[in-house]
Design an enzyme around this catalytic site. Structure first.
Site, PDB file in Angstrom:
ATOM      1  N   CYS A 133       0.935  -1.267   0.019  1.00  0.00           N
ATOM      2  CA  CYS A 133       0.077  -0.423   0.494  1.00  0.00           C
ATOM      3  C   CYS A 133       1.114   1.095  -0.342  1.00  0.00           C
ATOM      4  CB  CYS A 133      -0.924   0.004   1.291  1.00  0.00           C
ATOM      5  SG  CYS A 133      -1.541  -1.809   1.657  1.00  0.00           S
ATOM      6  N   GLU A 146      -4.157  -4.375  -5.064  1.00  0.00           N
ATOM      7  CA  GLU A 146      -3.680  -3.335  -5.019  1.00  0.00           C
ATOM      8  C   GLU A 146      -4.167  -2.985  -6.517  1.00  0.00           C
ATOM      9  OE1 GLU A 146      -3.049  -0.143  -3.536  1.00  0.00           O
ATOM     10  OE2 GLU A 146      -3.088  -0.879  -1.936  1.00  0.00           O
TER      11      GLU A 146
END
Ligand SMILES: Cc1ncc(CO)c(N)n1
Length: 224
Positions: free
Chosen positions: A135, A207
């Site tokens: 992240c 993601e």
């Protein structure tokens, strides 16, 4: 080779797909439809609430005060800086506080946050850091990449996003997480390293799925 380098090489093709995703490209060249960004902002706000808890769990699992303090700083910057960006965007896009608070997570948001929290609650500190690292790291990479595009960081809608994730402050937090995984992976057996790699790969995949979910505005397949 540093363990973070091994992780980086493992997921490089996925990171390249992130950078080439039409959502990310659209923020860079300013052509992204506002409705898609609006959808993303709401989902990302819900994501960050859960993500912040991963930092809180990091503080719980830390075995020294320095590391505990870093997690506290990450928790603070997520709640009070990063989410403040989202609250400002919400104003700009006409998203009311009620809409933000009543929004429901998409299947991808739910799966991603629950996976991260599952690993964080049940795993070691190294596993927790492996789950959160994509992240921080991938957003920093995307931010820096988009900032290179002329005018992108001054764009009326997407400029502030790019400026935040390309910033030195965000980069320092990401760098600290990279250094931490190198530290925590030291002396671990190959089978433990494979496990960390698997977690890193999974959240990297999430993601990509998050960008794709935002671009397609994917909610549940039924309306009930
Ligand atoms: C989905 C997602 N990943 C990473 C970040 C960076 O904190 C974010 N805001 N949202």
């Amino acid at each position: 080779m540093k363990f973070s380098q091994r992780l980086y090489e493992k997921v490089l093709p996925i990171w390249e797909s992130n950078h080439n995703h039409p959502f990310v490209k659209g923020m860079g060249n300013g052509t992204l439809e506002k409705d898609k960004f609006r959808f993303y902002m709401i989902q990302d706000y819900l994501y960050l609430i859960e993500y912040a808890k991963v930092f809180a769990l990091g503080a719980v699992k830390a075995t020294d005060l320095h590391t505990m303090g870093r997690f506290a700083a990450l928790l603070n910057s997520t709640l009070n800086e990063e989410m403040e960006l989202h609250r400002q965007y919400a104003k700009k896009f006409g998203i009311t506080t009620e809409e933000l608070e009543e929004a429901k997570p998409s299947p991808t948001t739910l799966a991603y946050t629950h996976y991260m929290l599952h690993v964080s609650q049940n795993g070691t500190l190294a596993e927790l850091v492996s789950a959160l690292l994509p992240c921080m790291w991938s957003y920093w990479e995307i931010g820096k990449d988009l900032k290179k595009i002329e005018g992108a960081s001054e764009h009326e809608f997407y400029g502030e996003w790019i400026t935040m994730y390309a910033s030195d402050e965000f980069g320092q937090l990401a760098t600290w997480c990279i250094e931490l995984i190198d530290e925590l992976s030291e002396g671990k057996s190959e089978s433990e390293l494979v496990k960390l790699e698997e977690i890193f790969l999974n959240t990297t995949r999430f993601e990509y799925m998050f960008w794709d979910m935002a671009y397609k505005e994917t909610m549940w397949p039924t309306n009930e």
